[in-house]
Design a protein around this motif. Structure first.
Motif, PDB file in Angstrom:
ATOM      1  N   GLN A  39      10.060 -68.031  14.804  1.00  0.00           N
ATOM      2  CA  GLN A  39      11.129 -68.226  15.762  1.00  0.00           C
ATOM      3  C   GLN A  39      11.749 -69.613  15.608  1.00  0.00           C
ATOM      4  O   GLN A  39      11.032 -70.593  15.478  1.00  0.00           O
TER       5      GLN A  39
ATOM      6  N   THR B 226      20.519 -70.145  26.797  1.00  0.00           N
ATOM      7  CA  THR B 226      19.964 -70.745  25.590  1.00  0.00           C
ATOM      8  C   THR B 226      20.326 -69.917  24.370  1.00  0.00           C
ATOM      9  O   THR B 226      20.655 -68.738  24.480  1.00  0.00           O
TER      10      THR B 226
ATOM     11  N   ARG C 226      33.058 -65.769  24.579  1.00  0.00           N
ATOM     12  CA  ARG C 226      33.909 -64.667  24.130  1.00  0.00           C
ATOM     13  C   ARG C 226      35.103 -64.484  25.061  1.00  0.00           C
ATOM     14  O   ARG C 226      36.010 -63.733  24.783  1.00  0.00           O
TER      15      ARG C 226
ATOM     16  N   GLN D 129      21.834 -69.914  44.137  1.00  0.00           N
ATOM     17  CA  GLN D 129      22.490 -69.043  43.155  1.00  0.00           C
ATOM     18  C   GLN D 129      23.105 -69.840  42.000  1.00  0.00           C
ATOM     19  O   GLN D 129      23.391 -69.301  40.956  1.00  0.00           O
TER      20      GLN D 129
ATOM     21  N   GLU E  28      12.824 -69.305  40.733  1.00  0.00           N
ATOM     22  CA  GLU E  28      13.240 -69.934  39.476  1.00  0.00           C
ATOM     23  C   GLU E  28      12.044 -70.081  38.537  1.00  0.00           C
ATOM     24  O   GLU E  28      10.899 -70.006  38.975  1.00  0.00           O
ATOM     25  N   PRO E  29      12.328 -70.294  37.225  1.00  0.00           N
ATOM     26  CA  PRO E  29      11.256 -70.270  36.226  1.00  0.00           C
ATOM     27  C   PRO E  29      10.008 -71.099  36.556  1.00  0.00           C
ATOM     28  O   PRO E  29       8.907 -70.640  36.335  1.00  0.00           O
TER      29      PRO E  29
ATOM     30  N   GLY F  48      26.142 -59.927  22.885  1.00  0.00           N
ATOM     31  CA  GLY F  48      26.016 -61.105  23.752  1.00  0.00           C
ATOM     32  C   GLY F  48      25.134 -60.813  24.956  1.00  0.00           C
ATOM     33  O   GLY F  48      24.302 -61.639  25.343  1.00  0.00           O
ATOM     34  N   HIS F  49      25.285 -59.631  25.548  1.00  0.00           N
ATOM     35  CA  HIS F  49      24.475 -59.275  26.714  1.00  0.00           C
ATOM     36  C   HIS F  49      22.989 -59.245  26.348  1.00  0.00           C
ATOM     37  O   HIS F  49      22.143 -59.678  27.124  1.00  0.00           O
TER      38      HIS F  49
ATOM     39  N   GLN G 138      21.624 -61.078  24.156  1.00  0.00           N
ATOM     40  CA  GLN G 138      21.207 -62.484  24.057  1.00  0.00           C
ATOM     41  C   GLN G 138      20.980 -63.105  25.433  1.00  0.00           C
ATOM     42  O   GLN G 138      19.996 -63.810  25.648  1.00  0.00           O
ATOM     43  N   TYR G 139      21.903 -62.856  26.400  1.00  0.00           N
ATOM     44  CA  TYR G 139      21.698 -63.418  27.752  1.00  0.00           C
ATOM     45  C   TYR G 139      20.350 -62.942  28.308  1.00  0.00           C
ATOM     46  O   TYR G 139      19.639 -63.687  28.974  1.00  0.00           O
TER      47      TYR G 139
ATOM     48  N   HIS H 199      17.212 -64.368  26.760  1.00  0.00           N
ATOM     49  CA  HIS H 199      17.045 -65.709  27.333  1.00  0.00           C
ATOM     50  C   HIS H 199      16.374 -65.627  28.708  1.00  0.00           C
ATOM     51  O   HIS H 199      15.453 -66.391  29.002  1.00  0.00           O
TER      52      HIS H 199
ATOM     53  N   GLU I  63      12.806 -64.997  28.345  1.00  0.00           N
ATOM     54  CA  GLU I  63      12.102 -66.174  27.808  1.00  0.00           C
ATOM     55  C   GLU I  63      11.725 -67.161  28.905  1.00  0.00           C
ATOM     56  O   GLU I  63      10.714 -67.857  28.802  1.00  0.00           O
TER      57      GLU I  63
ATOM     58  N   THR J 253       8.294 -64.552  24.390  1.00  0.00           N
ATOM     59  CA  THR J 253       9.027 -65.192  23.298  1.00  0.00           C
ATOM     60  C   THR J 253      10.002 -64.198  22.675  1.00  0.00           C
ATOM     61  O   THR J 253       9.765 -62.994  22.670  1.00  0.00           O
ATOM     62  N   ARG J 254      11.091 -64.748  22.143  1.00  0.00           N
ATOM     63  CA  ARG J 254      12.117 -63.937  21.485  1.00  0.00           C
ATOM     64  C   ARG J 254      11.478 -63.142  20.352  1.00  0.00           C
ATOM     65  O   ARG J 254      11.749 -61.960  20.171  1.00  0.00           O
ATOM     66  N   GLU J 255      10.600 -63.822  19.636  1.00  0.00           N
ATOM     67  CA  GLU J 255       9.959 -63.206  18.475  1.00  0.00           C
ATOM     68  C   GLU J 255       9.149 -61.962  18.864  1.00  0.00           C
ATOM     69  O   GLU J 255       9.276 -60.913  18.254  1.00  0.00           O
TER      70      GLU J 255
ATOM     71  N   SER K 280      19.422 -62.670  37.754  1.00  0.00           N
ATOM     72  CA  SER K 280      20.574 -62.409  38.603  1.00  0.00           C
ATOM     73  C   SER K 280      21.833 -63.088  38.036  1.00  0.00           C
ATOM     74  O   SER K 280      22.900 -62.497  38.014  1.00  0.00           O
ATOM     75  N   ARG K 281      21.688 -64.296  37.500  1.00  0.00           N
ATOM     76  CA  ARG K 281      22.859 -64.986  36.947  1.00  0.00           C
ATOM     77  C   ARG K 281      23.366 -64.308  35.671  1.00  0.00           C
ATOM     78  O   ARG K 281      24.571 -64.214  35.449  1.00  0.00           O
TER      79      ARG K 281
ATOM     80  N   ARG L 220      27.412 -62.337  35.068  1.00  0.00           N
ATOM     81  CA  ARG L 220      28.243 -62.465  33.872  1.00  0.00           C
ATOM     82  C   ARG L 220      28.431 -61.098  33.194  1.00  0.00           C
ATOM     83  O   ARG L 220      29.539 -60.731  32.803  1.00  0.00           O
TER      84      ARG L 220
END
Lengths: 182, 324
Positions: free
Chosen positions: A4, A25, A44, A92, B34-35, B90-91, B93-94, B97, B100, B105-107, B161-162, B166
């Motif tokens: 990664q 990220t 985009r 939020q 939150e994280p 793109g969605h 990817q969001y 994230h 994560e 992990t992404r992997e 939620s964020r 989008r």
């Protein structure tokens, strides 16, 4: 199997008078490619004048809770450096830019931020050294972000489906009326 | 102070009852988790499961429509489809994230997808056999997804939620371009009308299955609703979708493939006949019309991208050497 790539935090500024705001990220082998990935993933739609990428591990965060609980620590006295200060101000909201401070460590930067921006009460502070940031030059904004401005077909307002449905129903109702008067 | 039910759940989940009570009180006040915040291990597990499945669905969701980019009937439709498929990437990817931030992990998520261990929405295991399927996917499939995602935009986990706020904004473009296409073709030539009728006939039932099993058969719903991850049940969302879509599709002159479909005056709801859950489970377990094809395409795309990843890494390494 691939390993990664490092994570980069992505920040975006939507207009010249808007704050820089965190939005997610990307993974990339270096900052330059992180910038290209960030543009594809997050811009985009035409709402950017600036994009920043920062290695995720360069960002130091402190919540109000952590600050309250932390014992008085000796602040390491390194050379002074410039830090960007961000804060998360509501449940939020994303973390947004507050300003910049000079400090000798990330923790010192948080303390400097609290002193400098005494009127701000974020739920979290984020600080990172200005030297860790890659951002586009203002002259690059036009070629990087303007192409999306002409792609109006990406805007849901371009599709008047409510009006189209109404026209379809009216047409049917009129047709029925004509049938009935025959 | 905390109630007996909190104590009972804390014992079941092996969590500290006071921490659990504080956590649930935060959710009740409408705060976002939150994280870095304390959360029950089960909350984290459920979110990673949901968000990664959701991310995989966006990524695999590029395939049924992506195949039509070169065959679009006009430049406008081609631009729209390109933008839409790019949005889905793109969605994904969001959402990776957001997962994560919970420690996945992404992997490992990508490996799980490529190894065939990860689930994704069963809807993408159906074939797109005509151009009109792109319209049906936009109006029906994306329309159904938006209902679910609008709910998730209010969920208790901040990063999820964020991401949803989008995504919902962009998905509205996806839904409306599909609806526009179906409305136009439904009033078009006999061939276009037949093509639209055929597309809706094939996509109607699989779309209704997208909302998941009936509430009585949905094992995760209880805890997801208790912790504000979901705020509405599968059946509530499905019913709202049916009520929205049936009158509009009928106004287009399209006949839905359900002889039992009727309007129930008393409740104000459209009622469908029974959903074929055997089909749903079969597709989910890998036996749908296109499961093998989708996974093969995904693996091929990953393998074809190998040289790009190698080149990017080599370029970064070269720049690094010049700096040092």
């Amino acid at each position: 199997m691939d390993t990664q790539w490092p994570r980069f935090m992505v920040f975006q500024q939507e207009g010249p008078d808007q704050p820089v705001v965190h939005n997610g990220t990307v993974h990339a082998p270096d900052a330059e490619l992180a910038m290209l990935n960030a543009r594809d993933v997050f811009v985009r739609r035409p709402e950017a004048v600036a994009l920043w990428v920062v290695p995720a591990d360069a960002i130091f965060t402190q919540t109000q809770e952590e600050l309250a609980q932390a014992a008085e620590t000796q602040l390491a006295a390194g050379p002074l450096a410039s830090y960007y200060v961000f804060g998360k101000f509501s449940q939020q909201a994303q973390c947004r830019q507050v300003g910049q401070v000079q400090a000798s460590s990330p923790l010192a930067a948080v303390h400097a931020a609290i002193a400098t921006f005494a009127d701000k009460q974020p739920l979290w502070w984020w600080v990172f050294p200005a030297s860790a940031v890659l951002k586009n030059e203002s002259t690059e904004a036009e070629p990087m972000f303007s192409a999306a401005r002409y792609k109006t077909f990406k805007d849901q307002a371009e599709y008047p489906v409510v009006t189209m449905m109404r026209a379809l129903r009216n047409q049917k109702a009129n047709h029925k009326d004509t049938e009935n008067t025959k | 102070m905390y109630g007996a039910d909190v104590e009972q759940i804390a014992i079941q989940l092996n969590e500290d009852p006071q921490k659990l009570a504080d956590f649930e009180a935060r959710i009740a006040r409408g705060e976002k988790i939150e994280p870095g915040d304390w959360m029950p291990a089960e909350y984290r597990r459920q979110l990673i499961r949901m968000i990664s499945q959701h991310a995989h669905s966006e990524v695999v969701g590029m395939l049924p429509e992506g195949a039509w980019i070169t065959k679009a009937p006009s430049l406008r439709r081609k631009l729209i489809l390109l933008a839409k498929v790019q949005d889905e990437a793109g969605h994904g990817q969001y959402l990776y994230h957001a997962a994560e931030t919970l420690g996945a992990t992404r992997e490992e998520m990508l490996d799980a997808l490529l190894d065939g261990k990860a689930k994704y929405s069963s809807i993408f295991n159906y074939h797109t056999t005509t151009w009109a399927d792109n319209g049906a996917i936009g109006w029906l499939v994306d329309g159904a997804a938006i209902l679910n995602q609008t709910m998730l935009a209010r969920c208790s986990y901040g990063p999820y939620s964020r991401a949803m706020v989008r995504i919902c904004m962009e998905e509205n473009f996806h839904r409306k371009q599909g609806q526009e296409m179906i409305i136009l073709y439904s009033q078009g030539t006999p061939t276009q009308r037949a093509m639209v009728q055929d597309a809706i006939t094939r996509w109607w039932w699989p779309t209704l299955m997208m909302f998941g099993p009936h509430d009585a058969d949905s094992p995760n719903s209880g805890v997801l609703i208790r912790w504000g991850i979901k705020t509405r049940t599968n059946d509530e969302l499905r019913q709202e979708f049916i009520n929205q879509l049936v009158p509009d599709l009928q106004a287009c002159g399209i006949v839905l493939p359900d002889p039992d479909l009727h309007y129930d005056e008393a409740s104000g709801n459209w009622r469908t006949g029974p959903i074929d859950w055997d089909e749903f489970w079969a597709v989910l377990k890998g036996n749908g019309p296109a499961n093998a094809e989708r996974m093969a395409a995904r693996r091929q795309a990953h393998a074809d991208g190998q040289w790009v990843r190698e080149a990017a890494a080599a370029y970064a390494a070269k720049n690094q050497m010049q700096v040092n």
